[in-house]
Design an enzyme around this catalytic site. Sequence first.
Site, PDB file in Angstrom:
ATOM      1  N   LYS A 276      16.403  -7.463  24.703  1.00 54.56           N
ATOM      2  CA  LYS A 276      17.277  -8.632  24.727  1.00 54.56           C
ATOM      3  C   LYS A 276      17.175  -9.326  26.079  1.00 54.56           C
ATOM      4  O   LYS A 276      16.877  -8.678  27.084  1.00 54.56           O
ATOM      5  CB  LYS A 276      18.738  -8.190  24.523  1.00 54.56           C
ATOM      6  CG  LYS A 276      19.094  -7.794  23.115  1.00 54.56           C
ATOM      7  CD  LYS A 276      20.562  -7.443  23.012  1.00 54.56           C
ATOM      8  CE  LYS A 276      20.950  -7.036  21.595  1.00 54.56           C
ATOM      9  NZ  LYS A 276      20.777  -8.075  20.592  1.00 54.56           N
ATOM     10  N   ARG A 350      20.910  -2.045  11.073  1.00 56.54           N
ATOM     11  CA  ARG A 350      20.597  -1.765   9.669  1.00 56.54           C
ATOM     12  C   ARG A 350      19.784  -0.477   9.532  1.00 56.54           C
ATOM     13  O   ARG A 350      19.861   0.206   8.509  1.00 56.54           O
ATOM     14  CB  ARG A 350      19.859  -2.971   9.061  1.00 56.54           C
ATOM     15  CG  ARG A 350      18.552  -3.308   9.718  1.00 56.54           C
ATOM     16  CD  ARG A 350      18.084  -4.732   9.430  1.00 56.54           C
ATOM     17  NE  ARG A 350      18.740  -5.714  10.302  1.00 56.54           N
ATOM     18  CZ  ARG A 350      18.526  -7.023  10.234  1.00 56.54           C
ATOM     19  NH1 ARG A 350      17.692  -7.528   9.327  1.00 56.54           N
ATOM     20  NH2 ARG A 350      19.136  -7.839  11.055  1.00 56.54           N
TER      21      ARG A 350
END
Length: 493
Positions: A276, A350
């Site tokens: 990130k 996920r």
Amino acid sequence: MEFSIKNGNPEKQRTDCVIVGVFEGQKLTDSAKSIDLLANKALSAVLKNGDMEGKLNSTLVLHNIPEITPKRVLLVGLGKPAEFTEKQYRQAVRAAIKALPKGVADASVYLPEIAINNASIASKVSHLVEVTMDATYQVNAIKSKKPEPKVLTKIAIHVEKADNQQAEVALKQGLAISAGVGLAKDLGNLPPNICTPTYLGEQAKKLAKQYGFKVEVLEKKEIEKLGMGSFLGVAQGSVEPPRFIVLQHLKGKKTQKPTVLVGKGITFDTGGISLKPGSEMDEMKYDMCGAASVLGTFKAIGEMDLAINAVGLIATCENMPDAGAIKPGDILTSMSGQTIEVLNTDAEGRLILCDALTYAERFEPAAVVDIATLTGACVIALGHHASAVFSNNDALAHELLAAGETSHDRAWHMPMWDDYQNQLDSNFADMANIGGRAGGSITAACFLSRYAKKYDWAHLDIAGTAWKSGKEKGGTGRPVPLLTTFLIKRAAR
Ligand code: BES
Ligand code: MN
Ligand code: ZN
């Protein structure tokens, strides 16, 4: 904070401060009138001087009102009577609590007397408690100078005598939800070097001991034995070992199938090798807020000893870049046997949730709800006001939406049509872990749906609601009120 349910006239209360409402147009509520009467129209005189209109959220503290027993009177504006709903009621309570002068140790609140369409006394009392606890929350900051102890410690909630019983029940419920919210906030706010997967495991054990839950905290070896290759793929980039937490609160009928809550517990999300950008990365300590909301909700139902069978599952690890970390292009085999091409290591939520969803099958659940700070796209779609609800069952989705309305912890229904599914196609595995920029929160839900085929399932994306950024940075405790209300309603049916 110590709350109590009380009856009696406001002008006679031995209290540091009595809180009463004023509608726009300087219209006094009943308790304000009652004070005014004994005080030789002192309140009316103040209003006439133009110091307070009654605009929603405005406040005015009055000292030395003649004849009455309370040391102070706090007037809080309620806005227009026709526009006064539960939402305005909550705002007025917050404004009043925030406006209490520093020296007030105990206050008597008369706001539940105000009639609101469709709002029971129980609902007014529990919201009063929840809003007050939210407004007075203090972060356990790690600062060398100790914070000053709170002066305000007692709140008397005034209701009609006939409503005492309902109010007492609502008070307990409000306190339980507040305790759950407080725990979720605390866990979220902790620094990621303290709130590790190991720490979350210990907190789950502590809760279990306190409330009599069954608990298992699985370590890496046991997680390997279960074949959670997707979850372990994310965990492998960190020196912090993963944990898989199983909590069971079995207080419903033996025959009742459990409702399962599944929380995303990434205690820090760097993005992994798909790193990130640096700005605001500290906020990725909040990437365990799904897990925190499961623990918070369990605290709440434990406090209430709610008559329901509920299971809490938490997959928790760090998402770090490392020589051993997963790379874009790696293929993982999930516990379900389905294979996943990792095209972006930052879509890690996920990857841990899919194995937890497969694990949930063994409980033959009545329903499974996962809670996750899953996608930045959700924040773009709904902002910071609503959590997103996705579901393979409309009735379940509506149950959650209704619980969100009741608890003022709102959610919005998102589409999850098959049309989106092929964005997850992969040339090399059963599916990719990302579906492109378009509809990012929806394709994330579509990914999860592939692991939730055997039961009624819903997914809450809380990326926009679990914490606040900027000056007010801090966990919100959401969606503990929604989830607890959902379970309360389920227990009652
Ligand atoms: N934890 C983040 C989602 C997130 C980002 C929540 C910002 C709140 C604020 C999640 O793991 C993530 O990084 N998702 C990616 C997915 C993308 C790579 C498909 C995202 O949303 O950018
Ligand atoms: Mn991520
Ligand atoms: Zn994440």
